[in-house]
Design a protein around this motif. Structure first.
Motif, short mmCIF file in Angstrom:
data_model
loop_
_atom_site.label_atom_id
_atom_site.label_comp_id
_atom_site.label_asym_id
_atom_site.label_seq_id
_atom_site.Cartn_x
_atom_site.Cartn_y
_atom_site.Cartn_z
N ALA A 1 0.84 -1.20 0.00
CA ALA A 1 0.00 0.00 0.00
C ALA A 1 0.87 1.26 0.00
N ASN B 1 -11.83 4.89 -5.66
CA ASN B 1 -12.61 4.49 -4.50
C ASN B 1 -12.85 5.75 -3.67
N THR C 1 -7.73 5.29 -3.66
CA THR C 1 -8.69 5.64 -2.61
C THR C 1 -8.51 7.08 -2.20
N GLY D 1 -5.01 -1.99 -9.41
CA GLY D 1 -5.29 -1.46 -8.08
C GLY D 1 -6.24 -0.28 -8.09
N LEU D 2 -6.60 0.12 -6.87
CA LEU D 2 -7.54 1.22 -6.66
C LEU D 2 -6.80 2.48 -6.24
N ASN E 1 -3.04 -1.15 -3.66
CA ASN E 1 -3.77 0.12 -3.74
C ASN E 1 -2.96 1.33 -3.29
N ASN F 1 -15.00 -4.80 -3.98
CA ASN F 1 -14.99 -4.26 -5.34
C ASN F 1 -16.37 -3.86 -5.85
N ARG G 1 -9.97 -1.76 -10.88
CA ARG G 1 -9.11 -0.57 -11.08
C ARG G 1 -10.02 0.65 -11.24
N THR H 1 -3.51 5.49 -1.78
CA THR H 1 -4.44 6.36 -1.06
C THR H 1 -3.96 7.80 -1.14
#
Length: 181
Positions: A56, A122, A97, A94-95, A76, A149, A119, A78
């Motif tokens: 992360a 978020n 956030t 990945g996301l 992910n 998800n 992907r 952030t």
């Protein structure tokens, strides 16, 4: 994690990535831990910033604007604060956030590519527009307590004017329904 460190007097430490150049937070193959990019007084990120570690990562609050951003991190990424992107946001894995912050696509010509059910943004995604048309927002909710998800892309049809549209998807209690803000 590894850090990029630049010695110098306060007010004179600059991280610059020129147009056409890339800065990777992990090695080019995407293995290894991420790199902490912080502690600079000025960030001039006109190239592409790649978050491609396998742990992360957080985009520090020191970074407020980038031209292009690529997310390729299965663990992910952030945001620590609002982030402005004037060019392209590319999802390779990945996301991203946003938590309580907002990802702002500041140029009407800015593109978001590679989004899918694994992907997406978020959280809060804002996009500038300068003409009528349909604008896609690859958003979802992958927070604790929601189904995994919950990718729920939104298309907004703009009928005139210029401005910014902000979209977020939050999963609610199934008894009440889901919401798009």
């Amino acid at each position: 994690n590894q850090s990029i460190t630049l010695a110098g007097a306060a007010g004179s430490k600059t991280l610059q990535v020129d147009s056409g150049h890339n800065l990777y937070t992990a090695n080019v193959s995407g293995t290894g831990s991420g790199t902490d990019i912080s502690g600079f007084d000025t960030y001039t990120l006109n190239g592409t910033l790649f978050y491609n570690g396998n742990v992360a990562e957080t985009i520090t609050s020191d970074i407020s604007t980038v031209t292009n951003l690529t997310i390729d991190n299965s663990a992910n990424v952030t945001l620590a604060d609002d982030l402005n992107i004037s060019g392209t946001l590319d999802f390779d894995g990945g996301l991203l956030t946003t938590s309580t912050h907002t990802l702002n696509m500041t140029s009407a010509a800015g593109a978001i590519t590679g989004a899918s059910s694994t992907r997406y943004v978020n959280g809060n995604l804002a996009k500038a527009y300068s003409a009528t048309g349909s604008y896609d927002f690859p958003v979802g909710d992958n927070t604790a307590g929601s189904s995994a998800n919950e990718y729920r892309p939104v298309t907004v049809n703009v009928t005139g004017g210029t401005g910014t549209v902000t979209v977020a998807y939050y999963e609610d209690d199934p008894q009440v329904g889901n919401s798009i803000t």
